[in-house]
Write a protein that holds these residues in place. Structure first.
Motif, PDB file in Angstrom:
ATOM      1  N   THR A   6       0.861  -1.006  -0.073  1.00 35.43           N
ATOM      2  CA  THR A   6      -0.188  -0.044   0.218  1.00 35.43           C
ATOM      3  C   THR A   6       0.914   1.202  -0.079  1.00 35.43           C
ATOM      4  O   THR A   6       0.558   2.299  -0.730  1.00 35.43           O
ATOM      5  CB  THR A   6      -0.807   0.056   1.042  1.00 35.43           C
ATOM      6  OG1 THR A   6      -0.717  -0.959   2.275  1.00 35.43           O
ATOM      7  CG2 THR A   6      -2.286   0.439   0.819  1.00 35.43           C
ATOM      8  N   ARG A   7       1.886   1.093   0.864  1.00 37.74           N
ATOM      9  CA  ARG A   7       2.945   2.272   0.995  1.00 37.74           C
ATOM     10  C   ARG A   7       3.500   2.691  -0.524  1.00 37.74           C
ATOM     11  O   ARG A   7       3.386   3.824  -0.859  1.00 37.74           O
ATOM     12  CB  ARG A   7       3.914   2.112   1.784  1.00 37.74           C
ATOM     13  CG  ARG A   7       5.059   3.130   2.044  1.00 37.74           C
ATOM     14  CD  ARG A   7       5.953   2.842   2.976  1.00 37.74           C
ATOM     15  NE  ARG A   7       5.508   2.791   4.272  1.00 37.74           N
ATOM     16  CZ  ARG A   7       6.367   2.621   5.443  1.00 37.74           C
ATOM     17  NH1 ARG A   7       7.631   2.507   5.256  1.00 37.74           N
ATOM     18  NH2 ARG A   7       5.960   2.572   6.585  1.00 37.74           N
ATOM     19  N   LEU A  10       0.806   3.897  -2.726  1.00 30.55           N
ATOM     20  CA  LEU A  10       0.585   5.494  -2.370  1.00 30.55           C
ATOM     21  C   LEU A  10       1.406   6.297  -2.944  1.00 30.55           C
ATOM     22  O   LEU A  10       0.984   7.500  -3.534  1.00 30.55           O
ATOM     23  CB  LEU A  10       0.287   5.396  -0.996  1.00 30.55           C
ATOM     24  CG  LEU A  10      -0.290   6.850  -0.305  1.00 30.55           C
ATOM     25  CD1 LEU A  10      -1.771   6.469  -0.481  1.00 30.55           C
ATOM     26  CD2 LEU A  10       0.084   6.662   1.142  1.00 30.55           C
TER      27      LEU A  10
END
Lengths: 271, 290
Positions: A6-7, A10
């Motif tokens: 996810t990081r 993002l």
């Protein structure tokens, strides 16, 4: 694992959100009009520089560029000189009077230029200084003084006081201390302030739009607005204008990034 | 005293320019708001508070006041939250993090006119990126006239404003995060604190000063969004994106109601002062220092 994914998504996601529009603009400026309307978003099939040559032929681009450069350099230079002197005076003397001077400038920080643009405009017109770069420079400097005084005084407070005191005891006058000690020691701070002011002045629309009207006086952002009237929804030309206006700033940013960032940080801490 | 006198030449030139071109006009602005001046004719009539009364019933003024508050809320929410989330992932001094932060900052150095042109292109209903992507993704029902729909245009502009300044706010948040002593975070983790606990008990309270600055700065910035809005919609369609600054500009320079526009400027200043004051009251209250 999921978190790491996810990081990454993002960070690259927002990176793409910044980069993609810029690439599309660059791409559009390198397409001929038929190519652009056939496929506005794809890569240019062949590189076409016609928009650039057309813009330089039909518009006094160099003159716009010179105007922007003259106004920006004049404004930033004069603002640094005056606010450097003010900051020095404010930091050196702790009398009530100088602190009152400082307070008057800090108060000015709270007044957005959209609030006093009208009285400034009508006053400048009464002085007969409209449609002159000198008038625009003087107005821009006076509007920016609160910010630059605040930044430079903040920086200069951190200078080691003993050095100035020692010089003073050795009999050096204030001008000499200012020119040979205070300014050289705060050179990086001046650079950071300059970078912050540079962005504001180079990009400003409001004051140039109010104070300049002759075609031979226009600055780049103002000229761009003019293009929109002439090339109504002619995107390839408009995007070419965007590239030409933005490129100098981006190049300077790439090389002097450090100063942009410190300047921006110091300038925003005024809250 | 002697020193103050020898420092006077340092203060005078700047002070003089500032007094003549900033302080004095600001005060005359206050006076103009009490007149019926059109901005051109040599004379004007003193009308007391009449212009302020007119503003209260002025439909476009009320609309732009409301729009300004909506725009501010949308920008502050979007810009602060996205930049906080990004900063939390991107605050290390590593080369990769620094490079990404520099990239994010690029839109901030572009002129609002350039940003406005870029997004006018991306929002174009037929050939822009947004609608084209939606159509290609099989969502053609979602396509919009982003700037032409009066219900949507203000928020489309708020999105652009945030796009242009998120990178700037990331850097402010990162400066706040880097100033948190790492021993504090390590100690909390050694004591068995979960990620969530460490964030809410330590990082967040210590980030409060940075958050205060970001929110205050974003608020003021959103009030100053004149250049962007003037470039993209000039307040239209049907005044749906008119904010105070564009209202003041068109009232003074298109309708030649200088007195009315000056009264709006005064109210604009009062509003900004009030909002700034309230924010500092609210945000400073829960500041914690360790």
């Amino acid at each position: 694992m999921l978190l790491r994914f996810t990081r990454a998504a993002l960070l690259t996601g927002f990176g793409a959100a910044v980069l993609l529009p810029l690439l599309l603009v660059g791409g559009a400026s390198l397409k001929s009009a038929p190519d652009f309307y056939a496929d506005p978003l794809g890569l240019p099939k062949q590189l076409f520089f016609g928009n650039y040559s057309a813009l330089f032929e039909n518009q006094p681009m160099w003159s716009y560029f010179r105007n922007s450069a003259a106004v920006t350099l004049g404004t930033v230079g004069l603002a640094l000189l005056l606010s450097g002197m003010l900051a020095y005076g404010i930091v050196r003397s702790r009398s009530r009077w100088t602190q009152a001077v400082y307070a008057v400038f800090v108060l000015g920080l709270a007044v957005p230029s959209q609030v006093n643009m009208l009285p400034i405009y009508s006053f400048v017109r009464r002085l007969g200084l409209t449609n002159s770069h000198a008038g625009l420079i003087l107005v821009s400097v006076s509007v920016l003084l609160p910010l630059s005084v605040f930044m430079l005084a903040g920086f200069m407070r951190s200078l080691p006081h003993e050095i100035l005191e020692a010089g003073s005891i050795d009999g050096a006058g204030e001008w000499r201390l200012f020119a040979t000690v205070a300014v050289p020691l705060s050179a990086p701070y001046f650079a950071a302030t300059a970078a912050f002011l540079f962005v504001i002045v180079w990009n400003d629309l409001l004051f140039p739009m109010m104070l300049l009207n002759g075609r031979e006086k226009l600055t780049l952002p103002l000229a761009m607005l003019q293009f929109r009237g002439e090339y109504v929804s002619n995107y390839t030309m408009l995007m070419t204008g965007v590239v030409i206006t933005a490129l100098p700033m981006i190049l300077i940013y790439v090389f002097l990034q450090k100063y942009f960032i410190t300047g921006m940080l110091a300038g925003s801490l005024k809250g | 005293m002697k020193r103050t006198r020898s420092l006077l030449p340092f203060l005078l030139p700047g002070l003089l320019l500032y007094a003549v071109l900033f302080v004095y006009p600001s005060l005359t602005g206050l006076y103009y708001s009490l007149t019926d001046w059109d901005g051109i004719s040599p004379s004007n009539r003193f009308v007391g508070l009449e212009q302020y009364g007119k503003l209260m019933d002025h439909i476009v003024f009320r609309k732009s006041l409301g729009n300004n508050l909506k725009f501010m809320l949308a920008v502050v929410l979007l810009q602060s939250s996205v930049s906080l989330v990004l900063a939390l992932q991107l605050w290390r001094k590593s080369r990769f993090h620094t490079a990404l932060r520099s990239l994010y900052f690029v839109p901030t150095i572009l002129s609002s006119v350039a940003v406005g042109f870029i997004w006018t292109f991306l929002y174009d209903p037929t050939l822009g990126l947004l609608n084209t992507s939606l159509e290609r993704g099989g969502l053609s029902g979602w396509t919009q006239n982003w700037l032409g729909n009066p219900k949507l245009a203000l928020y489309s502009l708020a999105f652009v404003q945030a796009w242009a300044h998120i990178g700037q706010m990331v850097i402010l948040f990162v400066a706040g995060l880097q100033s948190i002593p790492s021993e504090l975070l390590e100690a909390a983790r050694m004591d068995g604190g979960s990620r969530r606990q460490v964030f809410f008990r330590i990082t967040w309270p210590l980030l409060a000063p940075a958050a205060t600055i970001v929110v205050a700065y974003t608020t003021i910035q959103s009030f100053k969004a004149f250049d962007l809005i003037f470039t993209m919609t000039s307040g239209g369609p049907n005044y749906s994106t008119e904010i105070l600054s564009t209202f003041i500009y068109s009232t003074a320079f298109t309708n030649y109601s200088f007195g009315l526009a000056s009264a709006a400027s005064v109210l604009f200043l009062v509003l900004i002062a009030a909002i700034t004051f309230i924010q500092f009251r609210l945000l400073r209250a829960d500041r914690i220092t360790y």
